[in-house]
Scaffold this active site. Structure first.
Site, PDB file in Angstrom:
ATOM      1  N   CYS A   3       0.847  -1.193   0.000  1.00  0.00           N
ATOM      2  CA  CYS A   3       0.000   0.000   0.000  1.00  0.00           C
ATOM      3  C   CYS A   3       0.880   1.240   0.000  1.00  0.00           C
ATOM      4  O   CYS A   3       1.619   1.488   0.963  1.00  0.00           O
ATOM      5  CB  CYS A   3      -0.925   0.003   1.212  1.00  0.00           C
ATOM      6  SG  CYS A   3      -1.927   1.507   1.340  1.00  0.00           S
ATOM      7  N   CYS A  11      -1.539   6.959   5.817  1.00  0.00           N
ATOM      8  CA  CYS A  11      -2.692   6.249   6.382  1.00  0.00           C
ATOM      9  C   CYS A  11      -2.185   5.095   7.237  1.00  0.00           C
ATOM     10  O   CYS A  11      -1.285   4.358   6.818  1.00  0.00           O
ATOM     11  CB  CYS A  11      -3.601   5.726   5.266  1.00  0.00           C
ATOM     12  SG  CYS A  11      -5.043   4.801   5.878  1.00  0.00           S
ATOM     13  N   CYS A  14      -4.802   0.285   8.405  1.00  0.00           N
ATOM     14  CA  CYS A  14      -4.461  -1.145   8.386  1.00  0.00           C
ATOM     15  C   CYS A  14      -3.198  -1.357   9.219  1.00  0.00           C
ATOM     16  O   CYS A  14      -2.083  -1.430   8.684  1.00  0.00           O
ATOM     17  CB  CYS A  14      -4.265  -1.627   6.953  1.00  0.00           C
ATOM     18  SG  CYS A  14      -5.762  -1.553   5.943  1.00  0.00           S
ATOM     19  N   CYS A  87      -6.765   3.476  -2.271  1.00  0.00           N
ATOM     20  CA  CYS A  87      -6.711   2.452  -1.218  1.00  0.00           C
ATOM     21  C   CYS A  87      -6.873   1.061  -1.831  1.00  0.00           C
ATOM     22  O   CYS A  87      -7.854   0.802  -2.533  1.00  0.00           O
ATOM     23  CB  CYS A  87      -7.804   2.709  -0.186  1.00  0.00           C
ATOM     24  SG  CYS A  87      -7.978   1.384   1.038  1.00  0.00           S
ATOM     25  N   GLN A 212     -22.641  -6.224   5.637  1.00  0.00           N
ATOM     26  CA  GLN A 212     -21.227  -6.551   5.812  1.00  0.00           C
ATOM     27  C   GLN A 212     -20.386  -5.985   4.665  1.00  0.00           C
ATOM     28  O   GLN A 212     -20.816  -5.982   3.512  1.00  0.00           O
ATOM     29  CB  GLN A 212     -21.040  -8.070   5.877  1.00  0.00           C
ATOM     30  CG  GLN A 212     -21.673  -8.729   7.091  1.00  0.00           C
ATOM     31  CD  GLN A 212     -20.886  -8.517   8.366  1.00  0.00           C
ATOM     32  OE1 GLN A 212     -19.904  -7.773   8.405  1.00  0.00           O
ATOM     33  NE2 GLN A 212     -21.319  -9.159   9.440  1.00  0.00           N
ATOM     34  N   PHE A 241     -31.343  -9.144  16.217  1.00  0.00           N
ATOM     35  CA  PHE A 241     -30.392  -8.204  15.595  1.00  0.00           C
ATOM     36  C   PHE A 241     -30.147  -8.655  14.152  1.00  0.00           C
ATOM     37  O   PHE A 241     -29.005  -8.762  13.694  1.00  0.00           O
ATOM     38  CB  PHE A 241     -29.072  -8.144  16.371  1.00  0.00           C
ATOM     39  CG  PHE A 241     -29.206  -7.949  17.852  1.00  0.00           C
ATOM     40  CD1 PHE A 241     -29.294  -6.675  18.394  1.00  0.00           C
ATOM     41  CD2 PHE A 241     -29.233  -9.041  18.715  1.00  0.00           C
ATOM     42  CE1 PHE A 241     -29.411  -6.497  19.770  1.00  0.00           C
ATOM     43  CE2 PHE A 241     -29.348  -8.871  20.084  1.00  0.00           C
ATOM     44  CZ  PHE A 241     -29.442  -7.593  20.617  1.00  0.00           C
ATOM     45  N   GLU A 262     -35.125  -6.692  14.199  1.00  0.00           N
ATOM     46  CA  GLU A 262     -34.089  -5.671  13.980  1.00  0.00           C
ATOM     47  C   GLU A 262     -34.726  -4.311  14.218  1.00  0.00           C
ATOM     48  O   GLU A 262     -35.854  -4.063  13.785  1.00  0.00           O
ATOM     49  CB  GLU A 262     -33.546  -5.783  12.556  1.00  0.00           C
ATOM     50  CG  GLU A 262     -32.729  -4.613  12.074  1.00  0.00           C
ATOM     51  CD  GLU A 262     -31.450  -4.414  12.868  1.00  0.00           C
ATOM     52  OE1 GLU A 262     -31.179  -3.258  13.251  1.00  0.00           O
ATOM     53  OE2 GLU A 262     -30.727  -5.412  13.109  1.00  0.00           O
ATOM     54  N   ASN A 307     -26.909 -11.661  16.579  1.00  0.00           N
ATOM     55  CA  ASN A 307     -25.828 -11.023  15.818  1.00  0.00           C
ATOM     56  C   ASN A 307     -25.772  -9.548  16.222  1.00  0.00           C
ATOM     57  O   ASN A 307     -26.101  -8.659  15.432  1.00  0.00           O
ATOM     58  CB  ASN A 307     -26.088 -11.179  14.313  1.00  0.00           C
ATOM     59  CG  ASN A 307     -24.995 -10.552  13.469  1.00  0.00           C
ATOM     60  OD1 ASN A 307     -23.832 -10.505  13.865  1.00  0.00           O
ATOM     61  ND2 ASN A 307     -25.362 -10.045  12.303  1.00  0.00           N
ATOM     62  N   CYS A 334     -18.904  -9.486  16.193  1.00  0.00           N
ATOM     63  CA  CYS A 334     -17.782  -8.731  15.633  1.00  0.00           C
ATOM     64  C   CYS A 334     -16.875  -8.225  16.751  1.00  0.00           C
ATOM     65  O   CYS A 334     -15.947  -7.461  16.500  1.00  0.00           O
ATOM     66  CB  CYS A 334     -18.288  -7.565  14.787  1.00  0.00           C
ATOM     67  SG  CYS A 334     -19.322  -6.392  15.693  1.00  0.00           S
TER      68      CYS A 334
END
Length: 376
Positions: A3, A11, A14, A87, A212, A241, A262, A307, A334
């Site tokens: 990158c 940046c 990451c 990016c 996602q 969710f 939801e 979720n 997550c």
């Protein structure tokens, strides 16, 4: 992954980019083992990963610079703008969109918002691509409706240049804060949802519905949940969710009774559209708070799939699930830290399977799917 933005020190999003994908997976797996230490796990499934670059289906760009020379990317804490159009997380199909949008901003007179001066109109550009047919959704996040007439007048030129833009909206975000979007969404196209498809399951993406950002890994996550549920004696299931219904739509069968909950109405509209396409008449989606819905029910499903956002499901819902005692719980998370905390509030459940999904390469974040079985 190479990158130029990272190499130039422009940046640092990451943070793990200098590590190989295998090293990243090993570190994430070790972190998950640490968080679940003391909780017996019957089966650790092999982690799932996808491409290390060009995998994102969404770009969230701060717009800065001038109306003649706009920059798309982010602002450092000192206010310095960084253009992120190059990016490598974005697919190659994003580049011509970004390059066309820069002259379009001048054509439409959309002055970039200046944070220091609290002036200007265009705050963000939000771009989403469907892996199904290459269609795109573009959202202009504006401070007010002042430039809306000019934006509408200039749109025919933009759509002629970029016919892949199927859904275009103006989102109004009047607050001088780092908030990505406001409550008001104004559609500038007849089409209001983007068609997507994972594992032959139709899905829909609307402007204010969560979806996602790594479709390759997300499709495998949903397929895995479907496989796990298919191996269990489940005739009645809750999907809490549920978002746009990805899990429930994958797991549902014509014989199964399934309720998806939801809080976001836009997401529920997507889920209902998908269920209608699939002809699943025993699948019902409702726009409600998941915890309040669960606590108000008098029946116990065979399986509850949760979720939640990063904060987890929380102790009140854990306590109610423990009291209600469904035979199975599938937890998609997550944030493995809050998931581990929640599981410890479910003492009558044992972890049958755990699988890590590397949804966010080059960062410390990951998704995890866990199957819990009631032990007593």
């Amino acid at each position: 992954m190479q990158c130029a933005l990272y190499d130039a020190g422009r940046c640092r999003s990451c943070q793990w980019i200098t590590q190989s994908v295998n090293e990243q997976l090993s570190a994430k797996t070790a972190d998950l083992h640490r968080l679940l230490a003391g909780l017996p796990v019957e089966q650790w499934c092999a982690p799932i990963s996808g491409p290390e670059q060009h995998f994102r289906n969404k770009a969230k760009m701060v717009v800065s610079g001038s109306v003649e020379k706009p920059l798309f990317g982010m602002l450092h804490r000192d206010g310095t703008p960084v253009d992120l159009c190059a990016c490598p997380l974005y697919p190659a199909s994003f580049a011509p969109v970004f390059s066309t949008l820069k002259p379009f901003i001048a054509r439409a007179g959309l002055t970039p918002y200046n944070v220091a001066r609290k002036r200007g109109e265009l705050k963000y550009l939000l771009l989403t691509e469907s892996q199904f047919d290459g269609g795109m959704m573009l959202r202009f996040v504006l401070r007010s409706e002042t430039k809306l007439t000019q934006l509408r007048a200039a749109l025919p030129w933009l759509r002629a240049q970029l016919p892949q833009l199927r859904v275009i909206t103006a989102n109004i975000q009047p607050v001088h804060m780092a908030i990505m979007e406001g409550e008001t969404e104004i559609y500038l196209t007849d089409q209001q949802a983007l068609a997507e498809r994972f594992n032959d399951v139709p899905l829909w993406i609307r402007p204010q519905s969560f979806f996602q950002t790594n479709p390759t890994v997300a499709s495998r996550l949903y397929a895995t949940a479907r496989d796990w549920v298919g191996q269990l004696p489940v005739r009645h299931m809750w999907d809490l969710f549920c978002g746009v219904g990805g899990f429930g739509l994958h797991c549902a069968t014509p014989q199964m009774q399934l309720t998806g909950i939801e809080i976001a109405p836009e997401a529920i509209a997507c889920a209902k559209q998908s269920a209608a396409e699939l002809g699943l008449t025993r699948l019902h989606f409702q726009a409600l708070d998941s915890t309040q819905f669960a606590i108000a029910q008098g029946e116990t499903p065979d399986l509850v799939l949760v979720n939640p956002p990063r904060r987890g499901i929380g102790k009140p819902l854990c306590d109610y699930l423990a009291q209600m005692a469904p035979r199975f719980i599938i937890y998609s998370s997550c944030n493995a830290q809050t998931m581990a905390q929640d599981i410890r509030h479910l003492p009558n459940y044992r972890i049958q399977r755990v699988q890590l999904f590397d949804m966010f390469p080059h960062t410390a974040h990951y998704e995890v799917l866990t199957l819990l079985r009631r032990s007593i």
